[in-house]
Design a protein around this motif. Structure first.
Motif, PDB file in Angstrom:
ATOM      1  N   THR A  82      19.750  53.475  36.057  1.00 25.93           N
ATOM      2  CA  THR A  82      18.890  54.273  35.261  1.00 25.93           C
ATOM      3  C   THR A  82      19.828  55.146  34.148  1.00 25.93           C
ATOM      4  OG1 THR A  82      18.748  55.446  36.621  1.00 25.93           O
ATOM      5  CG2 THR A  82      17.395  53.976  36.407  1.00 25.93           C
ATOM      6  N   THR A  83      21.200  56.047  34.523  1.00 23.12           N
ATOM      7  CA  THR A  83      21.834  55.924  32.874  1.00 23.12           C
ATOM      8  C   THR A  83      22.855  54.981  32.406  1.00 23.12           C
ATOM      9  OG1 THR A  83      24.320  56.967  34.335  1.00 23.12           O
ATOM     10  CG2 THR A  83      22.018  57.958  34.293  1.00 23.12           C
ATOM     11  N   GLY A  84      23.781  55.418  31.562  1.00 19.43           N
ATOM     12  CA  GLY A  84      24.673  54.126  30.504  1.00 19.43           C
ATOM     13  C   GLY A  84      26.117  53.686  31.502  1.00 19.43           C
ATOM     14  N   LYS A  85      26.125  55.250  32.493  1.00 19.19           N
ATOM     15  CA  LYS A  85      27.231  55.218  32.612  1.00 19.19           C
ATOM     16  C   LYS A  85      27.163  54.056  34.548  1.00 19.19           C
ATOM     17  CE  LYS A  85      30.908  57.732  34.325  1.00 19.19           C
ATOM     18  NZ  LYS A  85      31.514  56.945  35.938  1.00 19.19           N
ATOM     19  N   PRO A  86      27.882  52.485  34.332  1.00 24.36           N
ATOM     20  CA  PRO A  86      27.579  51.299  36.115  1.00 24.36           C
ATOM     21  C   PRO A  86      27.875  52.529  36.550  1.00 24.36           C
ATOM     22  CG  PRO A  86      29.144  51.117  34.122  1.00 24.36           C
ATOM     23  CD  PRO A  86      28.883  52.241  32.991  1.00 24.36           C
ATOM     24  N   LYS A  87      27.547  52.067  37.683  1.00 25.61           N
ATOM     25  CA  LYS A  87      27.847  52.171  38.831  1.00 25.61           C
ATOM     26  C   LYS A  87      28.570  51.391  39.902  1.00 25.61           C
ATOM     27  CE  LYS A  87      22.952  52.019  39.809  1.00 25.61           C
ATOM     28  NZ  LYS A  87      21.962  52.029  40.406  1.00 25.61           N
ATOM     29  N   GLY A  88      29.743  52.192  39.838  1.00 25.96           N
ATOM     30  CA  GLY A  88      30.897  51.347  40.925  1.00 25.96           C
ATOM     31  C   GLY A  88      29.674  51.493  42.267  1.00 25.96           C
ATOM     32  N   LEU A  89      29.687  50.278  42.692  1.00 27.27           N
ATOM     33  CA  LEU A  89      29.670  50.619  44.636  1.00 27.27           C
ATOM     34  C   LEU A  89      30.302  49.705  45.293  1.00 27.27           C
ATOM     35  CD1 LEU A  89      26.042  49.271  43.125  1.00 27.27           C
ATOM     36  CD2 LEU A  89      26.257  50.803  44.673  1.00 27.27           C
ATOM     37  N   ALA A 104      41.661  47.135  46.262  1.00 28.52           N
ATOM     38  CA  ALA A 104      40.135  46.548  45.897  1.00 28.52           C
ATOM     39  C   ALA A 104      40.119  46.491  44.332  1.00 28.52           C
ATOM     40  CB  ALA A 104      39.537  47.803  46.549  1.00 28.52           C
ATOM     41  N   HIS A 105      39.385  44.690  44.267  1.00 28.11           N
ATOM     42  CA  HIS A 105      39.234  44.621  43.610  1.00 28.11           C
ATOM     43  C   HIS A 105      37.949  44.806  42.373  1.00 28.11           C
ATOM     44  CE1 HIS A 105      36.344  41.314  44.787  1.00 28.11           C
ATOM     45  NE2 HIS A 105      37.059  41.006  45.621  1.00 28.11           N
ATOM     46  N   SER A 106      37.968  44.780  41.742  1.00 31.66           N
ATOM     47  CA  SER A 106      36.441  45.149  40.384  1.00 31.66           C
ATOM     48  C   SER A 106      36.759  44.301  39.400  1.00 31.66           C
ATOM     49  CB  SER A 106      37.054  46.303  40.055  1.00 31.66           C
ATOM     50  OG  SER A 106      36.114  46.450  38.660  1.00 31.66           O
ATOM     51  N   VAL A 107      35.569  43.146  40.201  1.00 34.97           N
ATOM     52  CA  VAL A 107      35.718  42.168  39.146  1.00 34.97           C
ATOM     53  C   VAL A 107      34.837  42.415  37.873  1.00 34.97           C
ATOM     54  CG1 VAL A 107      35.051  39.188  38.821  1.00 34.97           C
ATOM     55  CG2 VAL A 107      36.123  40.603  40.866  1.00 34.97           C
ATOM     56  N   VAL A 108      35.032  41.743  36.436  1.00 38.34           N
ATOM     57  CA  VAL A 108      34.198  42.450  35.612  1.00 38.34           C
ATOM     58  C   VAL A 108      33.710  40.870  35.339  1.00 38.34           C
ATOM     59  CG1 VAL A 108      33.943  43.302  33.363  1.00 38.34           C
ATOM     60  CG2 VAL A 108      35.120  44.504  35.092  1.00 38.34           C
ATOM     61  N   PRO A 168      38.137  50.179  51.726  1.00 34.38           N
ATOM     62  CA  PRO A 168      37.398  49.132  50.681  1.00 34.38           C
ATOM     63  C   PRO A 168      38.045  47.887  49.957  1.00 34.38           C
ATOM     64  CG  PRO A 168      38.556  51.060  49.858  1.00 34.38           C
ATOM     65  CD  PRO A 168      38.728  51.093  51.359  1.00 34.38           C
ATOM     66  N   LEU A 169      37.244  47.334  50.366  1.00 37.88           N
ATOM     67  CA  LEU A 169      37.611  45.347  49.793  1.00 37.88           C
ATOM     68  C   LEU A 169      37.381  45.684  48.096  1.00 37.88           C
ATOM     69  CD1 LEU A 169      37.671  43.140  50.477  1.00 37.88           C
ATOM     70  CD2 LEU A 169      35.217  42.731  50.739  1.00 37.88           C
ATOM     71  N   PHE A 170      36.141  45.650  47.493  1.00 36.64           N
ATOM     72  CA  PHE A 170      36.473  45.805  46.350  1.00 36.64           C
ATOM     73  C   PHE A 170      34.920  46.525  45.593  1.00 36.64           C
ATOM     74  CE2 PHE A 170      32.653  42.687  47.860  1.00 36.64           C
ATOM     75  CZ  PHE A 170      31.496  43.262  47.362  1.00 36.64           C
ATOM     76  N   ILE A 171      35.821  46.790  44.365  1.00 37.72           N
ATOM     77  CA  ILE A 171      34.591  48.230  44.041  1.00 37.72           C
ATOM     78  C   ILE A 171      33.877  47.058  42.524  1.00 37.72           C
ATOM     79  CG2 ILE A 171      33.461  49.726  41.477  1.00 37.72           C
ATOM     80  CD1 ILE A 171      36.485  50.868  42.796  1.00 37.72           C
ATOM     81  N   ALA A 207      42.304  35.560  42.130  1.00 35.42           N
ATOM     82  CA  ALA A 207      43.047  36.662  42.763  1.00 35.42           C
ATOM     83  C   ALA A 207      41.784  37.753  43.416  1.00 35.42           C
ATOM     84  CB  ALA A 207      42.347  37.105  41.076  1.00 35.42           C
ATOM     85  N   MET A 208      40.798  37.073  43.322  1.00 35.27           N
ATOM     86  CA  MET A 208      39.684  38.268  44.477  1.00 35.27           C
ATOM     87  C   MET A 208      40.873  38.299  45.578  1.00 35.27           C
ATOM     88  SD  MET A 208      35.967  37.064  43.087  1.00 35.27           S
ATOM     89  CE  MET A 208      35.253  38.080  44.423  1.00 35.27           C
ATOM     90  N   LEU A 209      41.135  37.103  46.009  1.00 30.61           N
ATOM     91  CA  LEU A 209      41.427  36.902  47.304  1.00 30.61           C
ATOM     92  C   LEU A 209      42.969  37.623  47.630  1.00 30.61           C
ATOM     93  CD1 LEU A 209      39.895  33.420  48.216  1.00 30.61           C
ATOM     94  CD2 LEU A 209      39.530  35.142  49.470  1.00 30.61           C
ATOM     95  N   ALA A 210      43.272  37.467  46.536  1.00 34.94           N
ATOM     96  CA  ALA A 210      45.512  38.008  46.720  1.00 34.94           C
ATOM     97  C   ALA A 210      45.041  39.696  47.030  1.00 34.94           C
ATOM     98  CB  ALA A 210      45.585  37.614  45.554  1.00 34.94           C
ATOM     99  N   CYS A 211      43.887  40.689  45.665  1.00 36.14           N
ATOM    100  CA  CYS A 211      43.708  41.839  46.003  1.00 36.14           C
ATOM    101  C   CYS A 211      43.114  41.726  47.898  1.00 36.14           C
ATOM    102  CB  CYS A 211      42.990  42.070  44.901  1.00 36.14           C
ATOM    103  SG  CYS A 211      43.410  42.383  43.946  1.00 36.14           S
ATOM    104  N   ALA A 212      42.089  41.752  48.197  1.00 38.92           N
ATOM    105  CA  ALA A 212      42.030  41.697  49.299  1.00 38.92           C
ATOM    106  C   ALA A 212      43.224  41.671  50.394  1.00 38.92           C
ATOM    107  CB  ALA A 212      40.453  40.956  49.793  1.00 38.92           C
ATOM    108  N   LYS A 213      44.012  40.659  49.974  1.00 39.53           N
ATOM    109  CA  LYS A 213      44.848  40.313  50.941  1.00 39.53           C
ATOM    110  C   LYS A 213      46.161  40.977  51.523  1.00 39.53           C
ATOM    111  CE  LYS A 213      48.102  36.198  52.077  1.00 39.53           C
ATOM    112  NZ  LYS A 213      47.963  35.992  53.709  1.00 39.53           N
TER     113      LYS A 213
END
Ligand code: WTA
Length: 638
Positions: free
Chosen positions: A272-279, A161-165, A263-266, A151-157
């Motif tokens: 430090t805050t409750g909201k995670p950072k999507g790098l 962008a994939h966001s794997v949780v 972008p390839l992925f997030i 799935a990751m590679l399929a998105c990139a292909k």
């Protein structure tokens, strides 16, 4: 008195590489190569980039005209999947084993590069048929099964962008990541196996979609076969989709030509805050950085069988299970379940069975297996191993020594790699030829200028603790935080704004030989069993419970996990403290965030130490819990 079990206090023995290691090493010398990489950083990276296939060469290696938003290989056109799969198909590697997978119940699946291409292409065609295109973000929430990698590679292909949780996260963590990414398509599974039990991912997905309604379609892989709810018109079995004419075409799917900076992925990570950072990481620089670091640090060869025993859902899995190794044409290993299930021999049995040559894992996993005793690894033939690696937290010398002596039989150097989700790949790391000191990540990788400084930016004296900064840009660096560039600047680039340095959020020491010793996080981020969690996420899960008025979470040293989570709670009026409520709150955090975030304990309190502006002083809680001096409390309100 130095504490020999704390890595950063230990500076004694040095382990030198053997002649065999030096003979086989891709890089035989560090200092001179390092010096050259610093003197001509762009030249060094251009040389590495030239080892990949580009649809169109870059015009400029580094564009630093808009710091800290650096751009690499500007004007170049590339796709990471072209380098990880497509180009290998034109060579003998088409028939090479790309991928060995073992499920926890013992089932095995293997894929050649040819087969990997077929699976990825089919998946990519399915995503395309659902309208997924360049610029979209697909959320992937999976157990450790091959379809996660496909799935990751399929998105990139296809340029999405994939966001794997991570599959160990739970409802609220998944819901907020879906919402931030605004994903329309989610890839998941009916579940995965962990310690003989089904981890019911689909149930968590259904609840998360209720909280985060952007999802229109959900692709479900059958893994465990237990019954799950499938919503008509929204949820589709992957095996059904694979019978669609579009997916049938065997490996026929164009790889999208991407700009190097697309972008390839997030990947979301705790801050430090409750909201995670999507790098955000990109196709170009990330391809170059992960493949180069993997090739030099782990000395990868075509004969190797590479096992990075991380979960693909974290950066370690992204960079060093999937992308770096596949670009290098390696044979990778993926295992679904727990290291000691059903017995503590599981990993060593797999090392023998598959002839693993390089094993890369975390200190927590090593400590966890070490406690079962030497006989478990000793019972197996692990002589195929030639290199070992460690990541995620400082490795204590006792675990280092066990890894080195018992697992590696004093033959395999240990690559203790320091890096972060933000850095994309190894930043401070030995090479196989580097003399090792147990507990030190040793020296900066090529091209990187690193320092330990005080608050003003002056380098501290050798042996003194300070803040770890990176002074120069590198191709694998995260480009921004998804939809929040200001937070990117504020978090990483504001403390040493004048100097333009990146702040890592770690404290460290540099010894007289220039070796780096990482001490740990200095912000409100915790490393629990090597997993990265924010105190704020745990606290916001606690206050989402009807009984809780305020909460604080801290990390305290733990023999196995490195750090363990301890929490302090003020109850709302009408509720009273009880062991039952404490248990309920621990389970509540586990349900909202994930089992890895479940606190060790809940202490009920009447008040929490706060600054006058209302910020909880976790430092004070921690010092009190450890029986240490609470330090400067002049800003304490009460
Ligand atoms: C810690 C994991 C000591 C560090 C790749 C860093 C380490 C955080 C090491 C990033 C190491 C990672 N020695 N500490 N070899 N490797 N860390 O983003 O505190 O999950 O800042 O990336 O892990 O965690 P992350």
């Amino acid at each position: 008195m130095p504490d020999k079990n704390r890595a950063a206090d230990f500076d004694g023995e040095v382990f030198l590489p053997s002649d065999d290691i030096i003979k086989s090493a891709n890089i035989k010398e560090y200092s001179e190569n390092y010096r050259r990489s610093i003197e001509d950083r762009e030249g060094f990276w251009a040389e590495q980039a030239a080892q990949l296939e580009w649809y169109q060469p870059w015009d400029k290696v580094l564009d630093d005209s808009n710091k800290p938003f650096y751009k690499w290989f500007v004007g170049g056109k590339i796709n990471i999947v072209h380098n990880a799969i497509d180009r290998h198909l034109k060579t003998w590697r088409r028939n090479k084993l790309a991928f060995i997978w073992e499920g926890e119940p013992g089932d095995v699946r293997t894929f050649s590069y040819h087969a990997l291409n077929r699976e990825v292409s089919q998946f990519a065609n399915i995503l395309r048929s659902m309208g997924v295109k360049k610029g979209d973000v697909v959320t992937i929430y999976m157990p450790q099964v091959p379809e996660l990698v496909f799935a990751m590679l399929a998105c990139a292909k296809i340029g999405a962008a994939h966001s794997v949780v991570y599959g160990g996260f739970s409802v609220e963590a998944l819901a907020e990541r879906i919402a931030d990414a605004k994903s329309r398509v989610l890839v998941t599974a009916d579940g995965g196996w962990r310690r003989g039990k089904v981890n019911d991912l689909k149930g968590i997905v259904d609840e998360a979609i209720r909280r985060s309604p952007t999802i229109e379609s959900c692709i479900v892989t059958r893994r465990t076969g237990h019954e799950v709810y499938m919503e008509s018109g929204r949820d589709f079995w992957l095996h059904d989709l694979k019978t669609l004419p579009i997916a049938c075409s065997n490996g026929n799917c164009d790889t999208e030509q991407m700009d190097a900076e697309d972008p390839l992925f997030i990947l979301y990570t705790s801050g430090t805050t409750g909201k995670p950072k999507g790098l955000v990481h990109t196709h170009g620089g990330y391809s170059v950085y992960t493949s180069t670091t993997h090739r030099y640090v782990f000395d990868i060869k075509d004969e190797d069988r590479w096992w990075c025993a991380a979960d693909p859902g974290w950066i370690t899995g992204h960079s060093y299970i999937v992308y770096g190794p596949l670009i290098n044409g390696a044979t990778i290993m993926l295992y679904e379940g727990a290291p000691n299930y059903p017995y503590p021999n599981r990993w060593w049995k797999m090392v023998e069975k598959y002839g693993i040559t390089i094993l890369y894992t975390s200190p927590t996993a090593i400590r966890g297996l070490m406690r079962f005793g030497d006989e478990w690894p000793r019972r197996y033939d692990t002589s195929s191993l030639r290199l070992l690696g460690s990541v995620g937290e400082p490795i204590n010398p006792e675990a280092w020594r066990w890894y080195y002596e018992v697992v590696g039989q004093k033959r395999c150097p240990i690559m203790d790699t320091w890096w972060q989700t933000e850095t994309g790949g190894f930043m401070i790391t030995p090479l196989p030829v580097t003399p090792l000191k147990p507990g030190s990540a040793t020296l900066p990788f090529f091209g990187n200028e690193v320092a330990v400084v005080d608050d003003k930016g002056h380098e501290v004296k050798p042996g003194e603790e300070g803040k770890l900064v990176i002074k120069s840009p590198w191709p694998g660096m995260a480009r921004t935080i998804h939809r929040d560039p200001k937070r990117f600047v504020d978090t990483y680039w504001s403390q040493y704004k004048k100097q333009g340095w990146y702040t890592a959020g770690d404290s460290a020491r540099r010894d007289k030989d220039g070796y780096y010793w990482i001490i740990g996080r200095i912000d409100d981020v915790l490393k629990v069993s090597g997993y990265r969690l924010g105190t704020a996420e745990i606290e916001s899960a606690l206050v989402s419970h009807p009984s809780v008025s305020e909460a604080a979470a801290i990390g305290l040293p733990h023999e196995l996990k490195g750090n363990a989570i301890h929490t302090f709670v003020i109850l709302k009026s009408g509720f009273s403290a009880s062991p039952q409520l404490s248990e309920e709150l621990r389970n509540h955090v586990s349900r909202e965030v994930g089992a890895i975030a479940k606190p060790e304990d809940v202490t009920f309190v009447d008040s929490l130490p706060k600054t006058r502006s209302g910020k909880i002083m976790r430092r004070v809680l921690k010092a009190k819990a450890l029986g240490e001096d609470v330090g400067d409390t002049s800003t304490l309100e009460e």
